[in-house]
Write a protein that holds these residues in place. Structure first.
Motif, mmCIF file in Angstrom:
data_model
loop_
_atom_site.group_PDB
_atom_site.id
_atom_site.type_symbol
_atom_site.label_atom_id
_atom_site.label_comp_id
_atom_site.label_asym_id
_atom_site.label_seq_id
_atom_site.Cartn_x
_atom_site.Cartn_y
_atom_site.Cartn_z
ATOM 1 N N ASP A 26 0.662 -1.249 0.018
ATOM 2 C CA ASP A 26 0.048 -0.183 -0.130
ATOM 3 C C ASP A 26 0.783 1.332 -0.010
ATOM 4 N N GLN A 70 -1.951 0.836 -5.154
ATOM 5 C CA GLN A 70 -2.524 1.641 -5.761
ATOM 6 C C GLN A 70 -2.499 1.791 -7.513
ATOM 7 N N HIS A 82 -7.595 -6.563 -0.913
ATOM 8 C CA HIS A 82 -7.995 -5.677 -0.104
ATOM 9 C C HIS A 82 -7.750 -6.256 1.298
#
Length: 96
Positions: A26, A70, A82
């Protein structure tokens, strides 16, 4: 295959030991992000430093290069996971 593709493949193999192929990747866990290349399959490859939040999560044991979840959503959405904690991870086995 390019060196980046080979390195990402190796990371996927290593990542599967820790968490069935998924590694937290992330953007929010990274500082000093810079693009260093791209894979044969069109995924951007970055280098970074893990930030304090990543270190608190223990993510800093992973390499400081690879893809960013992303960014990967654009080219390899099937590789983005996720996580329950709200962060995004990448299944490196699905990145070329």
């Amino acid at each position: 295959p390019s060196n980046f593709s080979n390195n990402l493949s190796t990371m996927g193999q290593i990542g599967s030991i820790f968490a069935p192929g998924a590694q937290k990747s992330d953007f929010r866990l990274k500082d000093n992000v810079r693009k260093i290349g791209e894979t044969d399959g069109g995924a951007n490859v970055f280098a970074w430093n893990w930030n304090d939040e990543a270190k608190a999560l223990g993510v800093d044991a992973q390499p400081e290069f690879g893809v960013i979840a992303q960014d990967l959503v654009q080219t390899h959405p099937e590789a983005v996971i996720h996580m329950e904690d709200g962060y995004l991870a990448v299944d490196y086995r699905k990145v070329s």
